[in-house]
Enzyme design. Structure first.
Site: not given
Ligand code: UD1
Length: 419
Positions: A25, A308
């Site tokens: 996914k 995850d």
């Molecule tokens: C992706 C995955 C998700 C997984 C996550 C962490 C997809 C579609 N989803 O989500 O299944 O659980 O990686 O492995 O690939 N953060 C910030 N600011 C931002 C972006 C993120 O503070 O601009 C923080 C988030 O709140 C979180 C952490 O960084 O605490 C990790 O997030 P991120 O790696 O971005 O996860 P996703 O890309 O949303």
């Protein structure tokens, strides 16, 4: 009130058999978004038919692209895409809708989307996506809850991420693909799905290097082509089914998996006392004993233990001989599902980001409610282990990431139906 679809699981049966895992996914979603940058036909092979993928395809259609499932392959053509059409009702539905921002900016130099939705597992800001785009000279503003980006001056540059965010890394990679010059992303996330996105972009004629390390370099190209691509398999679905077999007992072989994309997970099952056999493309688990406790697991960015898999592993450890500790470092409220496990007799105490799990010999069946995707999968695992009939509501959460989970588990001998 009419009850929504739910799962009925008559637990306590061992699982056995062979199951093929589909594409991930978290790889397919950014890849679909990336297609926006090509005017050619693209086929994404072996895609899971899950609601998150369907929602992304709806977003592509809503902006004028063609997108349809053909068996398990997804056909996409984005020749006629018009970015002005982005429908906030659709993009508000899933977190991964944020992925369209980089590709739309790359191709059209302007974008307007609503804040993305997604699983309720805590605050999920997009500040890293936005500040990265600003570094690449995109003018970003907020107008009536919409993110409005003017990429007239979009150019290469060096982005230092404060945290290796998966989504931000992917969005910035995509923003650089059709952008003149060199885009460098430092402290990039290293997840296998990021390597897969790099492979996909390069397959279409892009020029990206370094994915899998902490520095990614994107050299802009003039255009992207088309073709058929087979994304990496889903390490989280694979880990979920390994946990299901470990909890219920049995002997299960998963094919079309890449063990090197989830060693940190496989290693935990070995530490919990299960026998594992790997080839380059399969993993077999033989589960004939109660799990051993694992002193402490902490979720980390790749190559650490993935957030995850946190819920599914906690469900398994709730049955362990001894006490385990699970620390969630990525998302602040990802332990909601433990309330449901406690209903089944699990002994789990949660304080902030730490769950203290005292293993019990067995769980009891119960009527349960999934509140998020992976937490829902954890309830399925627990119900498969508990002798008797459990029911699980909130199926739409599970359907976001598992394609007809009941069919997969039925093929392994589980007594499970969707009603
Ligand atoms: C992706 C995955 C998700 C997984 C996550 C962490 C997809 C579609 N989803 O989500 O299944 O659980 O990686 O492995 O690939 N953060 C910030 N600011 C931002 C972006 C993120 O503070 O601009 C923080 C988030 O709140 C979180 C952490 O960084 O605490 C990790 O997030 P991120 O790696 O971005 O996860 P996703 O890309 O949303």
């Amino acid at each position: 009130m009419v009850r929504m679809e739910h799962l009925v699981i008559n637990g306590g049966r061992k699982l056995s058999g062979i199951l093929e895992i589909k594409s991930a996914k978290n790889s397919v979603l950014p890849i679909i978004a990336c297609c926006i940058m090509s005017k050619e036909d693209i086929l994404i092979k072996n895609s899971p038919k899950i609601s998150d993928v369907n929602n992304m395809l709806n977003i592509i259609r809503s902006i004028g692209g063609k997108a349809k499932f053909d068996g398990n392959d997804v056909y996409i053509n984005c020749r006629e895409v018009n970015p002005v059409l982005v429908d906030s009702n659709l993009t508000g539905g899933i977190r991964s809708s944020i992925f369209i921002l980089g590709p739309i900016l790359g191709r059209f130099r302007r974008a307007r989307i609503s804040y993305p939705g997604g699983c309720d597992i805590g605050l999920r800001p997009i500040d890293l996506h936005i500040s990265g785009l600003k570094t690449l000279n995109v003018d970003v503003s907020e107008q009536s809850g919409m993110i409005v980006c003017d990429g007239g001056n979009l150019s290469g540059g060096v982005v230092n991420l404060d945290f290796p965010s998966v989504g931000a890394t992917e969005n910035l990679m995509m923003a650089g693909v059709l952008t003149k010059g060199r885009t460098v992303i430092r402290n990039a996330a290293r997840e296998p799905e990021i390597i897969d996105l790099q492979n996909f972009i390069n397959f279409l004629g892009g020029n990206v290097a370094g994915a899998g390390s902490d520095t990614i370099v994107v050299n802009g190209v003039g255009k992207l082509g088309g073709g058929a691509y087979n994304p990496v398999s889903d390490r989280i679905v694979a880990g979920t089914y390994l946990a299901a077999c470990a909890a219920a007992g049995g002997d299960v072989t998963l094919t079309n998996v890449k063990p090197n994309t989830f060693y940190s997970v496989i290693e935990k099952f070995a530490r919990a006392g299960f026998s594992l056999k790997e080839t380059n493309s399969s993993v077999r688990i033989i589960a004939s004993t109660r799990p051993k406790a694992i002193r402490k697991i902490e979720t980390q960015p790749f190559p650490g233990f993935p957030t995850d898999m946190q819920a599914q592993m906690t469900a398994l450890l709730s049955l362990a001989d001894g006490s385990s500790i699970m620390v969630e470092n990525l998302f602040e409220s990802r332990f909601k599902y433990t309330m449901q496990l406690i209903k089944m007799g699990a002994d789990i105490t949660v304080k902030d980001r730490v769950a203290m799990i005292k293993g019990v010999k067995e769980l009891s069946p119960a009527v349960l409610r999934a509140d998020d995707l992976r937490g829902g999968a954890a309830l399925v695992i627990a119900a498969l282990s508990a002798k008797g009939v459990s029911e699980i509501d909130g199926l739409h959460h599970i359907d976001r990431g598992y394609c007809k989970i009941e069919d997969d588990l039925k093929s392994l001998g589980a007594d499970i139906v969707r009603k």
